[in-house]
Design an enzyme around this catalytic site. Structure first.
Site, PDB file in Angstrom:
ATOM      1  N   GLU A 146      71.629 -52.503  45.015  1.00 54.11           N
ATOM      2  CA  GLU A 146      72.944 -52.971  44.067  1.00 54.11           C
ATOM      3  C   GLU A 146      72.406 -51.260  42.950  1.00 54.11           C
ATOM      4  O   GLU A 146      72.179 -52.418  41.778  1.00 54.11           O
ATOM      5  CB  GLU A 146      72.520 -53.653  44.183  1.00 54.11           C
ATOM      6  N   CYS A 199      91.741 -51.242  51.884  1.00 52.41           N
ATOM      7  CA  CYS A 199      92.606 -51.541  51.399  1.00 52.41           C
ATOM      8  C   CYS A 199      93.045 -52.819  51.670  1.00 52.41           C
ATOM      9  O   CYS A 199      94.245 -53.215  52.192  1.00 52.41           O
ATOM     10  CB  CYS A 199      93.779 -50.126  50.398  1.00 52.41           C
ATOM     11  N   CYS A 217      96.948 -48.022  45.571  1.00 51.54           N
ATOM     12  CA  CYS A 217      96.883 -49.534  45.141  1.00 51.54           C
ATOM     13  C   CYS A 217      96.102 -50.024  43.497  1.00 51.54           C
ATOM     14  O   CYS A 217      96.491 -51.107  43.301  1.00 51.54           O
ATOM     15  CB  CYS A 217      96.815 -50.017  46.638  1.00 51.54           C
ATOM     16  N   GLY A 248      79.667 -46.504  47.349  1.00 58.01           N
ATOM     17  CA  GLY A 248      81.195 -46.670  47.764  1.00 58.01           C
ATOM     18  C   GLY A 248      81.227 -47.798  46.574  1.00 58.01           C
ATOM     19  O   GLY A 248      81.053 -48.635  46.031  1.00 58.01           O
ATOM     20  N   LYS A 303      77.383 -51.456  51.560  1.00 62.25           N
ATOM     21  CA  LYS A 303      76.153 -50.585  51.258  1.00 62.25           C
ATOM     22  C   LYS A 303      75.102 -51.210  51.612  1.00 62.25           C
ATOM     23  O   LYS A 303      74.121 -50.273  52.343  1.00 62.25           O
ATOM     24  CB  LYS A 303      76.580 -50.276  49.519  1.00 62.25           C
TER      25      LYS A 303
HETATM   26 ZN   LIG Z   1      96.240 -49.397  49.314  1.00 59.29          ZN
END
Ligand SMILES: [Zn+2]
Length: 202
Positions: free
Chosen positions: A84, A140, A188, A10, A16
């Site tokens: 990671e 977002c 976005c 992700g 994560k």
């Molecule tokens: Zn967005």
């Protein structure tokens, strides 16, 4: 019996490491033995811990390269975990395969895409051999929808703008005050393209 491979991928801020820790803790409750590996180039935490943004942490072993983990292959561990994963080298998938063949389960967490929207090859190779793949999303920061991408922003003339495609892939937040990251949805998320001294947003 061969080991199972579980991977959580992700964008940044999608939890994560939190997911990796949750899976390891469950196994530890079940009296399993294992080890978490992190790579020494992961500068977010200097000590031998993996730390989630939520503040949970577990002891980890810092290694220089993926193949260093194979020193522990014969320790009869129930599981090994790699946090990671994008910071590990290209050999990661072979190392994972070695543990799987030995019968050790493998848990992996890593970024899906770099800030340019390109997949991390070493992470995706592990995805390809995984028995369970979890795509985690963040929120977002622009519109509030599910975010699957990581936006890199740079400060220019006092304004935060999308980083350029030609910027280096790794730039750790906090090292450079001019760089910050935020999770964004596909719509976005933006990457800037430098051309004739003028920034074009693609
Ligand atoms: Zn967005």
């Amino acid at each position: 019996m061969k080991g199972k491979v579980e991977i959580a991928i992700g964008p940044m801020y999608s939890g994560k490491t939190e997911e990796l820790i949750r899976r390891v803790v469950r196994r530890n409750i079940a009296k399993q033995h294992g080890m978490i590996f992190k790579i020494s180039s992961d500068t977010r935490s200097k000590d031998d811990n993996v730390i989630s943004r939520a503040g949970t942490f577990l002891k980890a072993k810092t290694i220089e390269r993926s193949s260093d983990a194979l020193k522990y292959l014969n320790d009869n561990l129930n599981y090994v975990a790699f946090d990671e994963a994008q910071f590990f080298d290209e050999e990661l998938v072979e190392v994972v395969n070695s543990f799987v063949d030995f019968g050790t389960d493998v848990i992996v967490a890593g970024l899906n895409l770099d800030f340019r929207g390109k997949p991390f090859d070493n992470v995706m190779k592990v995805v390809a051999i995984s028995d369970e793949v979890v795509l985690l999303t963040a929120v977002c920061m622009v519109c509030g929808k599910d975010a699957t991408r990581t936006q890199r922003l740079i400060s220019k003339n006092g304004e935060w703008i999308p980083a350029s495609l030609s910027d280096p892939i790794f730039k750790v937040e906090g090292e450079d005050v001019q760089v910050r990251y935020e999770p964004r949805c596909k719509n976005c998320w933006k990457v800037g393209k430098w051309k004739c001294q003028k920034l074009e947003i693609t």
